[in-house]
Design a protein around this motif. Structure first.
Motif, PDB file in Angstrom:
ATOM      1  N   LEU B  70     -20.745  12.761  -0.874  1.00  0.00           N
ATOM      2  CA  LEU B  70     -19.433  13.339  -0.533  1.00  0.00           C
ATOM      3  C   LEU B  70     -19.247  14.696  -1.211  1.00  0.00           C
ATOM      4  N   ASP B  71     -19.774  14.823  -2.447  1.00  0.00           N
ATOM      5  CA  ASP B  71     -19.631  16.090  -3.186  1.00  0.00           C
ATOM      6  C   ASP B  71     -20.306  17.255  -2.462  1.00  0.00           C
ATOM      7  N   LEU B  72     -21.304  16.939  -1.645  1.00  0.00           N
ATOM      8  CA  LEU B  72     -22.051  18.001  -0.968  1.00  0.00           C
ATOM      9  C   LEU B  72     -21.486  18.339   0.409  1.00  0.00           C
ATOM     10  N   LEU B  73     -20.499  17.582   0.844  1.00  0.00           N
ATOM     11  CA  LEU B  73     -19.861  17.887   2.130  1.00  0.00           C
ATOM     12  C   LEU B  73     -18.748  18.908   1.914  1.00  0.00           C
ATOM     13  N   PRO B  74     -18.317  19.596   2.964  1.00  0.00           N
ATOM     14  CA  PRO B  74     -17.200  20.533   2.816  1.00  0.00           C
ATOM     15  C   PRO B  74     -15.956  19.826   2.269  1.00  0.00           C
ATOM     16  N   GLN B  75     -15.106  20.578   1.561  1.00  0.00           N
ATOM     17  CA  GLN B  75     -13.908  19.998   0.938  1.00  0.00           C
ATOM     18  C   GLN B  75     -13.081  19.197   1.950  1.00  0.00           C
ATOM     19  N   TYR B  76     -12.984  19.700   3.186  1.00  0.00           N
ATOM     20  CA  TYR B  76     -12.134  19.018   4.169  1.00  0.00           C
ATOM     21  C   TYR B  76     -12.964  18.403   5.295  1.00  0.00           C
ATOM     22  N   ALA B  77     -14.067  17.776   4.922  1.00  0.00           N
ATOM     23  CA  ALA B  77     -14.998  17.214   5.900  1.00  0.00           C
ATOM     24  C   ALA B  77     -14.396  16.058   6.699  1.00  0.00           C
ATOM     25  N   LEU B  78     -13.276  15.516   6.231  1.00  0.00           N
ATOM     26  CA  LEU B  78     -12.683  14.374   6.939  1.00  0.00           C
ATOM     27  C   LEU B  78     -11.410  14.758   7.703  1.00  0.00           C
ATOM     28  N   THR B  79     -11.126  16.045   7.778  1.00  0.00           N
ATOM     29  CA  THR B  79      -9.913  16.483   8.480  1.00  0.00           C
ATOM     30  C   THR B  79      -9.889  15.962   9.915  1.00  0.00           C
ATOM     31  N   GLY B  80      -8.785  15.335  10.261  1.00  0.00           N
ATOM     32  CA  GLY B  80      -8.611  14.850  11.621  1.00  0.00           C
ATOM     33  C   GLY B  80      -9.324  13.544  11.912  1.00  0.00           C
ATOM     34  N   LYS B  81     -10.013  12.997  10.937  1.00  0.00           N
ATOM     35  CA  LYS B  81     -10.820  11.798  11.199  1.00  0.00           C
ATOM     36  C   LYS B  81     -10.142  10.516  10.724  1.00  0.00           C
ATOM     37  N   ASN B 107      -8.823  10.925   0.756  1.00  0.00           N
ATOM     38  CA  ASN B 107      -7.627  11.711   1.044  1.00  0.00           C
ATOM     39  C   ASN B 107      -7.814  13.178   0.720  1.00  0.00           C
ATOM     40  N   SER B 108      -8.485  13.431  -0.417  1.00  0.00           N
ATOM     41  CA  SER B 108      -8.689  14.830  -0.833  1.00  0.00           C
ATOM     42  C   SER B 108      -9.568  15.571   0.161  1.00  0.00           C
ATOM     43  N   MET B 109     -10.304  14.821   0.980  1.00  0.00           N
ATOM     44  CA  MET B 109     -11.175  15.435   1.982  1.00  0.00           C
ATOM     45  C   MET B 109     -10.460  15.594   3.318  1.00  0.00           C
TER      46      MET B 109
END
Lengths: 164, 164, 164, 164
Positions: B70-81, B107-109
């Motif tokens: 998760l640390d290596l994904l973009p900060q908002y990798a879960l936006t809209g998901k 949530n922070s993502m």
């Protein structure tokens, strides 16, 4: 956080640094408790009276790399020990990650005393070309305070008193 | 959690499994966002409408290996998901790790909707010699329920309705 | 947070405000589930499709008064409901209290969907002599965004579309 | 938790019980820091070297009534103090509420040392007709252990040593 080591050493503590980035990746992620690097880390924890745990804050919590190391230590690797939690991050909005995310993990490992920790903004830490690190005055003062509380909790002689 | 995939697929979802253990260790720990395996994982997240996040509970929290990814994904990798959090552990004493440790990270993502998750006891999951997995009846029923809620939140047709 | 009500109402939602300060203290603290004020609050929750939960951040968490009300509601009073968590505080250092403290409580009450919440600094909220409230432009914009997401999650028609 | 008081008293500590239920409801909820009952509670905290904080677990967290009292104390009311967190609940599924919910609040109040706490199942505590309380043997043993650690952290003489 190597510059904290000097202060702790000056207070009579032997400080053994453990840079997680030097632990082989396949040892950390291989779930192999018998890997020499993991055995060595576990022994380091076993012999320590105090542990400084430092992490960047990513995604509102400690780094996965730190947790990967903790996951490979015995469940109660912190029993009887005094722990100083430190974190760095890009925004004060992440301050609570120490108390809400990191401390519960350290508690589950049996820590006897987790002293008040400290959060430093990335921008207050400067790494120079020669590898040395400078901390902005206000942050440095706060770090000194928590390090001295940690030292006192460990039974060390506080630096100011020693200098007196 | 591969047996959940079948149920989701039967409800019309395309399911792409990502086993973190297949991501090269040096990619996960090297903080190299451009490593092909990390780029591939990031693209998988980017294209997904829903994400199932499964972790064992170690030291009162998610695994370090999961967090390292998760640390290596973009900060908002879960936006809209829509996200379904799942955890396994040795004791019901760890149940709250989903809500207190894992959800804040998700949530922070930027997750749009984290549905009610589920915690399964290790002892309720049996892995057979051929690699297949059996879940104890009561746990399986609960898992089915949260998977169907996840599917419904995604806009999928619930299996029971499809069977009707 | 009364000025949010107007926006939600304009989007077609019926909004029933519940100011915890109007619930008699002896009802909140008396652990008397049959007190008329508690019965009324429980019915209000039972009939709602969505719930806005707003709290100041004190001592790194939600207010005790809010929790005292939640403690008197049924364990699963939020089952099937969409929830918007809002908090105000004196410093951005308290932002994570929403995700680490408030959300786990709302989850334990069975909430179907807790949308992304918002944290507003005390200094960005001005209460005027006539009781009306003004929110600083940037904070107001963010609040509008989460309120519209909440409205959309509830199935309401977003205001901008309605105005179109 | 009155039966813990006897053990602490036997170890040489002066124990002053504070039953939150005896604090007038309008003082707790009125946000009136000058109410005599609140002033008295604040002074009790100010003079104590150690604080035992006990709460039932409701909705995956501490009780709202406890938090309402803490909210009325000064921000750093626990500075320099040693704290023992205790909780009771209906299921071991709530054990982590001490570390994830209660400790962060106590930390934010400046606690110098929060010792390992304890969670007791409701069914292990029996209140008799005469008001006396019995704790099931295994739970009682664990409670004794954390109380003795708390006493030692306070600098008290452990009971077993005193009895020697």
């Amino acid at each position: 956080m190597r510059h904290l080591d000097a202060r702790l050493a000056a207070q009579g503590h032997e400080v053994v640094p453990l840079d997680i980035r030097t632990v082989p990746a396949e040892a950390l992620l291989g779930a192999d408790f018998r890997h020499p690097a993991i055995v060595e880390a576990a022994e380091l924890f076993a012999h320590a009276d105090g542990v400084v745990v430092a992490t960047p804050v990513y995604k509102a919590s400690y780094s996965g790399v730190l947790k990967a190391l903790l996951d490979l230590l015995p469940q109660y690797a912190l029993t009887g020990k005094t722990v100083l939690p430190l974190a760095t991050g890009g925004s004060t909005a992440h301050v609570l990650a120490i108390d809400y995310a990191l401390r519960p993990v350290l508690n589950s490992m049996g820590a006897a005393h987790i002293v008040q920790g400290w959060f430093t903004l990335d921008k207050d830490i400067t790494t120079h070309d020669d590898g040395s690190v400078t901390v902005a005055p206000e942050a440095a003062e706060a770090l000194t305070r928590v390090v001295d509380q940690f030292s006192a909790a460990l039974g060390g002689v506080p630096l100011l008193a020693a200098a007196g």
